[in-house]
Design an enzyme around this catalytic site. Structure first.
Site, short mmCIF file in Angstrom:
data_model
loop_
_atom_site.label_atom_id
_atom_site.label_comp_id
_atom_site.label_asym_id
_atom_site.label_seq_id
_atom_site.Cartn_x
_atom_site.Cartn_y
_atom_site.Cartn_z
N GLU A 152 0.85 -1.20 0.00
CA GLU A 152 0.00 0.00 0.00
C GLU A 152 0.88 1.24 0.00
O GLU A 152 0.72 2.15 0.80
CB GLU A 152 -0.91 -0.01 1.23
N CYS A 191 -10.83 0.96 7.81
CA CYS A 191 -10.25 2.24 8.16
C CYS A 191 -10.90 3.39 7.39
O CYS A 191 -11.10 4.47 7.92
CB CYS A 191 -8.74 2.24 7.92
#
Lengths: 633, 633
Positions: free
Chosen positions: B310, B406
């Site tokens: 990521e 998230c």
């Protein structure tokens, strides 16, 4: 109308372009690979392949090392080395072959079993790990080696070893009581059995091949049998399509899964279709051919769009930088193309055969013969390839010898075995598929061919024959103004499925001439990665641009397809034709903004020098691209 | 010259564009997320977040479930819900907040420790899994929640809980004897401590933040301490740069590693630099800003080019289809941009803040408020995204709630907390960074702003103030013909770093007008994936083409940058400005060859309807592209 494949004894390549490659294989690659196989090459990973046979034979102590298919490296080497004897006899090589075949015989078990991985490491797992154990794959390669060795030397000692193994396999596999009703996880044995059938005429080979081909994808197959899936569990997300086992062969209509497996499968399937006259298989093969060549193949003849699973993905998914396009898969495509020509001589099959050989196969080996590409991308940015995880299967440069060394010996056997690919015959009609110089003997018919390919569309064939015969000369899909002359007089051939058919007799001299101007190609608009782009080919050769000739930021160049292409004779690589294309590049105005108004960008005229794709990465590491952005509509 | 951030009580957004989003969050998202957090939402994965606190408090039996950072989902919800009370008081929501804060207090251990993952599941591993344990990350989010709740309600009950936890952390971490000398694997607590410092003035918060910021990348850090790397071992190929720990903060000059971590780190680093006057940190931040915005950022304000890790990759590596560009990372970029404005008000920082908010942040949430993108690609082919392993982090459509959740609560708290991003102040000078309608009270100064953004460059600000003051009005980078008027008279502002500075007094009415014609943008030619391509923006909005408006094969379209762009008022999505661009497409002549001569392809005129990027994928699944191939030079 079908035609027959020829064998390697019948056709000897004699061609300046290809013999330079064949000589390289004979002089450097086969000796180098022999040292690697014997763990004597300091610069390469020890192969341990021959050591494994010594351990299996009880002649050495130690553990099995290498992949479960390590035996196949030796098999492919034997095949390539055997073919090489037809070009250049070599007593030392003959001795090495005899000795190693003797060793193989000693490693064979009393019941005929032969696979060092299972003999040494997993004796209690024989025939139990069909998905990934590669026993039948290794048996197939050794059977191909046996056929090659017998053809080249007349010695059937390896074939006799393999005959015992095939008998064991026939006893273990089948639909009878107590037999394993399955098929191999990695196809190969099918096409090898058909080679042995063509050489020996023994129907048991053909029948076993037919059984494996027709059984594939049947239920219950080994994917439903917990005994056979052990190794497969170690891999992620392998569905039946990975092994071309999602449907029976006759129902398959798209090329799926692992590309090498698929190519070897389709090759064996074509052999069986030809030998058994199975029309349903033939129809399936035509659909599969269209699936590959119309929707899933790179312009270089590469197949396998994704590194993960080394596989086909979906229609028109042909990324240029993350492709797999394994050298072995392109070899497989060449093998399959030849079988399609045998099933039905149509020039379109030969176009693909030629495309694969001149591009994705040849690119697999360096000019020095000692470095290899497994993966043959159509675009490379070295820094991206090194950093990004989704490029991890791409090597920015050829490497010496792979831990998984399938490709190098596969290239070697393909080059020394190239003669098999030039012709097929149908009675007294000879089909010439490739314009590669050669000396050929087919009974009373003898052909002597000289060719200027791939640099010029010129070939000359001199014939001798006791009786008249026909030659069907392929008109390449890219050829312009194809002309033939017989003994200096313009001929008027009949055209059949892309072949110019000429009636010939003893002493005739045939000249073939065609133009092959460089051509700009566009991809189907469904190929996302090639939208807005074009590539340049000339004859069978795909061209590419390299950083070493053109500087970096090759993707910034925009080709003007209307500006013409200049062909030049170059001194590079001992004399090749290079191409010069014209277009534009962003002017370097010192503005390094990441994004700026389009109207503020100035583009200036620029040229790119293109070289044949197969030659890339022979002058150091750098950017490379086949497809270029386009200037214009 | 620095400026100060404002707090959420001081600025209330009152803007037709943004309040529709804020209302959605208040009416749907916060109640929906409350049900998810309580495992009461049938359509979503059970979050278990509140259950974890009940178990930690001894009020329920069971195992910890969810990620190790599950607590942070609740924290972000508390933050967003608290802000929402400033827009609409809601006694039930107040009660839920009070109750859940009461629960959090009960879960806190006698020594102040608070992290349900470790309390319930791994009590013997506290402070031992710093790389991936997320204890300090969760503490940071809960501290942000505490600050938000106190600001919104005046109730410091959560802040008192967190103050005890911070004291525990201060006792555990540091350079003293017996202390752990380390820093968190996922930054967040640093910026949260600085928020708490700004709210309470307690220097211990600032000092702990400074310690973590300056200690990062020091050796020996926790990467060298076998005690702290336990969880990290589970991940592959995580080097120190993944955690921005490859160098001390002051030496860093390129944005590396996990993008959300990096953005949160740079945010906290900016806060510390501003509060401590650390010039070395400030210089590093400027280099990091250039690294991100000049070499590693998408035109949508997205950051993080690769799903694996990521993370940031290398300069100019900005693939459009396999990018990560996480919603949380764009939120992080907005947070950091605001801090850079506080360090030094320059309009270029506000341009990026605005770009991130209007594009990559807003695209994270669907128009119905119940579907979310984690990853926000700039190009999608749904079939490719579903099949290819290298697209596995890309979802072809927004999904309801992520297993790792998230982004959804992060979007909710960002939208309800949007008021924080509009202004900073420096004494009696107010910087207006975003033209978003609002009501603002800063001591004696009151501002009432109405705006037509993002559809038109028009804003009106009415002021009341006991004493004269200055307003510094941002001139957006994309604005043409920027004009201001005071009480109907053309003003002559001083220009400072991209701001038009006006002297104002009580009762003044300021009008701001600028043009923002649609603009075609090119990327730097080093961005391989954008070579030969262009995109279209209008004001802060990046536009994209969707299959639903334009049919498939969007990549086949070639934009004519010279043909002009038509702006239209559309009824779509309750009234937006769409753009119509002109170019060509391959004519459908029935020729489906995979490759064919370029000259045989006919291209016909074609248009594409573009919509703002943030609205994509709200009308079903289909192709989308921001960058279009270009017709022309």
């Amino acid at each position: 109308m079908a035609s027959e494949m020829l064998n390697i004894r019948q056709v000897k390549v004699n061609d300046p372009f290809w013999n330079s490659r064949i000589d390289l294989v004979i002089d450097h690659v086969i000796p180098y690979q022999w040292r690697v196989l014997n763990d004597q090459e300091e610069d390469a990973e020890p192969s341990h392949a021959i050591r494994n046979f010594e351990i299996a034979a009880g002649l050495a102590q130690g553990e099995f090392q290498g992949y479960q298919f390590q035996d196949s490296d030796l098999a492919k080497w034997i095949e390539g080395a055997s073919y090489s004897l037809l070009y250049r006899d070599d007593p030392e090589l003959r001795k090495n072959l005899r000795d190693v075949i003797g060793l193989i015989g000693k490693a064979q078990q009393p019941d005929g079993y032969l696979d060092t991985h299972y003999i040494v490491k997993k004796p209690d797992k024989k025939w139990q790990e069909l998905a990934h154990g590669h026993e039948l794959y290794c048996a197939g390669h050794m059977l191909e080696a046996a056929a090659a060795y017998q053809l080249a030397t007349g010695d059937d000692s390896l074939m006799r070893i393999m005959d015992r193994l095939v008998d064991l396999i026939r006893s273990k596999f089948g639909k009878g009581p107590g037999q394993i009703d399955a098929y191999p996880g990695h196809e190969e044995i099918e096409l090898a059995l058909m080679k042995a059938y063509r050489l020996t005429g023994k129907e048991k080979y053909r029948d076993l091949a037919e059984y494996f081909i027709l059984n594939r994808g049947s239920k219950p197959g080994f994917f439903n049998d917990p005994r056979f899936i052990e190794l497969a569990k170690a891999d992620k997300a392998l569905d039946a399509s990975y092994y071309q086992a999602h449907k029976p062969a006759v129902e398959q209509d798209s090329a799926e899964g692992h590309a090498v497996r698929a190519m070897y499968f389709f090759t064996g399937m074509s052999d069986v279709a030809a030998a058994t006259g199975n029309e349903a298989l033939k129809e399936a093969l035509k659909k599969l051919w269209r699936s590959v060549t119309e929707r899933r193949m790179y312009v270089t003849g590469g197949v396998g769009s994704q590194g993960n699973g080394e596989r086909f993905t979906i229609d028109y998914d042909l990324p240029n930088d993350t492709c797999y396009t394994e050298t072995c898969a392109a070899i497989g495509l060449a093998m399959w193309s030849l079988r399609m020509l045998a099933l039905e001589p149509r020039a379109e099959y030969a176009d693909i055969l030629e495309k694969a050989l001149y591009n994705n196969v040849l690119s697999g080996i360096s000019q020095d013969g000692e470095h290899y590409f497994y993966v043959n991308p159509l675009m490379l940015k070295p820094d991206v390839a090194r950093f990004r995880v989704d490029h991890e299967s791409v090597e920015p440069s050829r490497v010496k010898w792979f831990p998984c060394a399938c490709c190098p010996p596969n290239v070697a056997r393909t080059l020394t075995g190239l003669g098999q690919y030039l012709y097929t015959r149908s009675g007294r009609r000879i089909y010439q598929h490739l314009y590669i110089g050669n000396e050929t003997a087919l009974g009373d018919i003898r052909l002597s061919c000289r060719s200027s390919m791939p640099w010029a569309g010129e070939a000359e064939i001199t014939v001798s024959a006791a009786e008249p015969f026909e030659m069907a000369l392929r008109v390449p899909g890219y050829a312009k103004d194809f002309r033939t002359r017989i003994n200096g007089q313009a001929a008027a051939p009949n055209m059949e499925n892309g072949y110019a058919v000429l009636a010939l007799r003893d002493g005739d001299r045939v000249e073939v001439r065609f133009d092959m101007p460089p051509q700009v190609l566009a991809a189907n608009p469904r190929v996302t990665e090639d939208c807005g782009r074009a590539c340049v080919v000339r004859g069978p050769l795909v061209y590419c641009a390299e950083e070493t000739d053109n500087g970096p930021l090759l993707q910034d160049f925009r080709l003007n397809p209307a500006a013409g292409i200049e062909t030049a004779q170059s001194d590079l690589f001992g004399g090749i034709r290079t191409l010069l294309v014209h277009g534009t590049r962003t002017a370097d105005d010192g503005d390094n903004r990441l994004y700026r108004p389009y109207g503020e960008v100035t583009r200036t005229k620029a040229d790119l020098l293109l070289i044949p794709y197969y030659l890339w990465n022979n002058r150091g590491e750098g950017e490379m691209t086949v497809w270029m952005n386009v200037k214009g509509d």
